[in-house]
Design a protein around this motif. Structure first.
Motif, PDB file in Angstrom:
ATOM      1  N   TYR A  36      40.428  68.344  69.741  1.00 26.51           N
ATOM      2  CA  TYR A  36      40.397  67.526  68.546  1.00 26.51           C
ATOM      3  C   TYR A  36      40.823  68.342  67.329  1.00 26.51           C
ATOM      4  CZ  TYR A  36      37.587  64.238  71.309  1.00 26.51           C
ATOM      5  OH  TYR A  36      37.133  63.365  72.272  1.00 26.51           O
ATOM      6  N   GLY A  37      41.186  67.606  66.271  1.00 21.97           N
ATOM      7  CA  GLY A  37      41.571  68.264  65.022  1.00 21.97           C
ATOM      8  C   GLY A  37      40.808  67.696  63.845  1.00 21.97           C
ATOM      9  N   GLU A  38      41.268  68.036  62.648  1.00 23.97           N
ATOM     10  CA  GLU A  38      40.590  67.589  61.441  1.00 23.97           C
ATOM     11  C   GLU A  38      40.537  66.069  61.337  1.00 23.97           C
ATOM     12  OE1 GLU A  38      38.975  69.346  59.166  1.00 23.97           O
ATOM     13  OE2 GLU A  38      39.354  71.177  60.315  1.00 23.97           O
ATOM     14  N   ILE A  39      41.604  65.407  61.765  1.00 20.80           N
ATOM     15  CA  ILE A  39      41.634  63.953  61.636  1.00 20.80           C
ATOM     16  C   ILE A  39      40.532  63.298  62.465  1.00 20.80           C
ATOM     17  CG2 ILE A  39      43.304  63.596  63.514  1.00 20.80           C
ATOM     18  CD1 ILE A  39      44.496  61.332  61.794  1.00 20.80           C
ATOM     19  N   HIS A  40      40.199  63.903  63.598  1.00 13.05           N
ATOM     20  CA  HIS A  40      39.143  63.353  64.438  1.00 13.05           C
ATOM     21  C   HIS A  40      37.776  63.515  63.783  1.00 13.05           C
ATOM     22  CE1 HIS A  40      42.477  64.283  67.247  1.00 13.05           C
ATOM     23  NE2 HIS A  40      42.123  63.108  67.767  1.00 13.05           N
ATOM     24  N   LEU A  41      37.558  64.682  63.199  1.00  9.87           N
ATOM     25  CA  LEU A  41      36.288  64.908  62.504  1.00  9.87           C
ATOM     26  C   LEU A  41      36.141  63.955  61.329  1.00  9.87           C
ATOM     27  CD1 LEU A  41      33.700  66.401  61.866  1.00  9.87           C
ATOM     28  CD2 LEU A  41      35.060  68.151  60.693  1.00  9.87           C
ATOM     29  N   HIS A  42      37.186  63.848  60.508  1.00  8.39           N
ATOM     30  CA  HIS A  42      37.111  62.953  59.351  1.00  8.39           C
ATOM     31  C   HIS A  42      36.965  61.495  59.786  1.00  8.39           C
ATOM     32  CE1 HIS A  42      37.719  66.171  56.600  1.00  8.39           C
ATOM     33  NE2 HIS A  42      38.963  66.430  56.987  1.00  8.39           N
ATOM     34  N   SER A  43      37.589  61.117  60.875  1.00  5.34           N
ATOM     35  CA  SER A  43      37.475  59.748  61.384  1.00  5.34           C
ATOM     36  C   SER A  43      36.046  59.457  61.823  1.00  5.34           C
ATOM     37  CB  SER A  43      38.432  59.526  62.554  1.00  5.34           C
ATOM     38  OG  SER A  43      39.783  59.627  62.142  1.00  5.34           O
ATOM     39  N   ALA A  44      35.436  60.416  62.499  1.00  2.67           N
ATOM     40  CA  ALA A  44      34.050  60.229  62.940  1.00  2.67           C
ATOM     41  C   ALA A  44      33.111  60.102  61.751  1.00  2.67           C
ATOM     42  CB  ALA A  44      33.633  61.392  63.842  1.00  2.67           C
ATOM     43  N   LEU A  45      33.332  60.930  60.729  1.00  5.31           N
ATOM     44  CA  LEU A  45      32.498  60.875  59.533  1.00  5.31           C
ATOM     45  C   LEU A  45      32.720  59.564  58.773  1.00  5.31           C
ATOM     46  CD1 LEU A  45      32.897  64.549  58.268  1.00  5.31           C
ATOM     47  CD2 LEU A  45      30.868  63.533  59.347  1.00  5.31           C
ATOM     48  N   ALA A  46      33.974  59.124  58.715  1.00  2.79           N
ATOM     49  CA  ALA A  46      34.278  57.864  58.034  1.00  2.79           C
ATOM     50  C   ALA A  46      33.618  56.702  58.752  1.00  2.79           C
ATOM     51  CB  ALA A  46      35.787  57.660  57.958  1.00  2.79           C
ATOM     52  N   TYR A  47      33.688  56.717  60.071  1.00  3.85           N
ATOM     53  CA  TYR A  47      33.072  55.627  60.831  1.00  3.85           C
ATOM     54  C   TYR A  47      31.567  55.608  60.617  1.00  3.85           C
ATOM     55  CZ  TYR A  47      31.147  52.909  64.622  1.00  3.85           C
ATOM     56  OH  TYR A  47      30.423  51.993  65.328  1.00  3.85           O
ATOM     57  N   ARG A  48      30.948  56.758  60.631  1.00  8.95           N
ATOM     58  CA  ARG A  48      29.492  56.821  60.446  1.00  8.95           C
ATOM     59  C   ARG A  48      29.084  56.205  59.108  1.00  8.95           C
ATOM     60  NH1 ARG A  48      25.847  59.577  63.280  1.00  8.95           N
ATOM     61  NH2 ARG A  48      23.781  59.870  62.366  1.00  8.95           N
ATOM     62  N   ALA A  49      29.811  56.542  58.052  1.00 12.49           N
ATOM     63  CA  ALA A  49      29.487  56.004  56.730  1.00 12.49           C
ATOM     64  C   ALA A  49      29.817  54.519  56.637  1.00 12.49           C
ATOM     65  CB  ALA A  49      30.239  56.784  55.660  1.00 12.49           C
ATOM     66  N   LEU A  50      30.984  54.128  57.112  1.00 13.29           N
ATOM     67  CA  LEU A  50      31.384  52.729  57.019  1.00 13.29           C
ATOM     68  C   LEU A  50      30.483  51.830  57.858  1.00 13.29           C
ATOM     69  CD1 LEU A  50      35.270  53.060  57.138  1.00 13.29           C
ATOM     70  CD2 LEU A  50      33.851  52.462  55.158  1.00 13.29           C
ATOM     71  N   ALA A  51      30.062  52.312  59.023  1.00 10.50           N
ATOM     72  CA  ALA A  51      29.167  51.517  59.869  1.00 10.50           C
ATOM     73  C   ALA A  51      27.850  51.260  59.158  1.00 10.50           C
ATOM     74  CB  ALA A  51      28.928  52.226  61.198  1.00 10.50           C
ATOM     75  N   ALA A  52      27.372  52.249  58.394  1.00  6.54           N
ATOM     76  CA  ALA A  52      26.137  52.074  57.635  1.00  6.54           C
ATOM     77  C   ALA A  52      26.342  51.096  56.482  1.00  6.54           C
ATOM     78  CB  ALA A  52      25.650  53.417  57.095  1.00  6.54           C
ATOM     79  N   GLY A  53      27.560  51.023  55.972  1.00  9.48           N
ATOM     80  CA  GLY A  53      27.820  50.162  54.829  1.00  9.48           C
ATOM     81  C   GLY A  53      28.198  48.743  55.181  1.00  9.48           C
ATOM     82  N   THR A  54      28.887  48.555  56.315  1.00  8.99           N
ATOM     83  CA  THR A  54      29.395  47.221  56.629  1.00  8.99           C
ATOM     84  C   THR A  54      29.158  46.791  58.062  1.00  8.99           C
ATOM     85  OG1 THR A  54      31.349  45.802  56.445  1.00  8.99           O
ATOM     86  CG2 THR A  54      31.695  48.028  57.276  1.00  8.99           C
ATOM     87  N   GLY A  55      28.585  47.680  58.877  1.00  6.06           N
ATOM     88  CA  GLY A  55      28.350  47.349  60.275  1.00  6.06           C
ATOM     89  C   GLY A  55      29.409  47.951  61.171  1.00  6.06           C
ATOM     90  N   PRO A  56      29.068  48.203  62.431  1.00  8.33           N
ATOM     91  CA  PRO A  56      29.996  48.897  63.330  1.00  8.33           C
ATOM     92  C   PRO A  56      31.285  48.134  63.636  1.00  8.33           C
ATOM     93  CG  PRO A  56      28.061  48.121  64.527  1.00  8.33           C
ATOM     94  CD  PRO A  56      27.756  47.946  63.075  1.00  8.33           C
ATOM     95  N   THR A  57      31.198  46.824  63.749  1.00  8.51           N
ATOM     96  CA  THR A  57      32.395  46.053  64.110  1.00  8.51           C
ATOM     97  C   THR A  57      33.474  46.175  63.043  1.00  8.51           C
ATOM     98  OG1 THR A  57      31.075  44.470  65.394  1.00  8.51           O
ATOM     99  CG2 THR A  57      33.278  43.770  64.683  1.00  8.51           C
TER     100      THR A  57
END
Length: 257
Positions: free
Chosen positions: A47-68
């Motif tokens: 994996y690279g930086e984009i994967h780490l940032h994607s995982a972090l973005a998903y974690r925050a967005l899921a908390a804000g709007t839901g996983p779907t």
């Protein structure tokens, strides 16, 4: 944390940095939240930086709007449709704003009825629509309109006439007071169910305060998610430089500011 500063990261590195398990990271890749990992000669994921940032973005967005919705946004970003992803993020913020506006109406409504003794309906007998209209000083047609709008639905006799129980009389009194205070029908559709199911004004205020805290937490998560999305787009540009994406990267950064 040495591995997190290197260009190549293992699955466990992404998991530790994003707060997921190794299997969850694999699932996120499978679901398109992370772009496909490269494979070593021995078949291990890299994996690279984009994967780490994607995982972090998903974690925050899921908390804000839901996983779907969070998954939809990340998948869209990874297809390169940045404008579409930004529109989706804007829609999430708009929905959150609507919730906040409705909450403010509900909070003001709760304040308005604090002085209204909703438990002070002593009569054990139901009231006819004419009796209730006369008691409130309104027309029967007003009560019929509130019934049609779903604010207070009275019981019906065998002949179809409206009959208001003491509880429904209480609800009508609340609607009447809030209407006099200037609340519109569309706002009352949101407020009245909350008032009806709350056990007194104190519990209602507590419930509204909890909802306020939830909205604030989700708004903060969306802010973190927007910042992480900016990093995702920046990492994508670094992998495949494309001058046309520079303005889109800046657009994401502006939303995150």
């Amino acid at each position: 944390m040495k591995n997190l500063k290197s260009r190549v990261k293992r699955t466990v590195d992404i998991a530790r940095a994003a707060g997921y398990s190794v299997q969850q990271v694999r699932n996120l890749e499978r679901d398109g939240v992370l772009p496909p990992a490269t494979r070593t000669a021995t078949g291990h994921r890299s994996y690279g930086e984009i994967h780490l940032h994607s995982a972090l973005a998903y974690r925050a967005l899921a908390a804000g709007t839901g996983p779907t919705e969070a998954k939809r946004i990340l998948r869209t970003v990874h297809t390169g449709a940045i404008d579409e992803a930004l529109a989706m993020l804007d829609a999430v913020h708009a929905r959150l704003h609507t919730e906040r506006v409705e909450l403010r109406h509900a909070q003001r409504a709760a304040d308005a009825i604090s002085a209204e003794p909703i438990e002070a309906v002593h009569s054990a007998d139901a009231m006819t629509i004419a009796e209730l209209a006369e008691a409130l000083g309104v027309r029967p047609s007003t009560l019929r309109h509130w019934d049609i709008e779903g604010l207070v639905r009275p019981e019906r006799t065998a002949q179809g006439a409206r009959r208001y129980t003491p509880t429904q009389v209480r609800d009508v009194r609340i609607v009447h007071q809030l209407r006099k205070a200037g609340y519109r029908i569309e706002h009352l559709r949101t407020v009245i169910p909350q008032l009806r199911h709350a056990d007194g004004a104190g519990d209602l205020h507590s419930a509204l305060a909890a909802r306020d805290a939830n909205i604030t937490a989700r708004a903060g998560a969306l802010l973190d998610g927007a910042a992480a999305l900016s990093a995702v787009v920046g990492a994508a540009d670094a992998r495949s430089p494309d001058p046309s994406l520079l303005g889109r990267t800046r657009a994401v950064a502006i939303r995150a500011a």
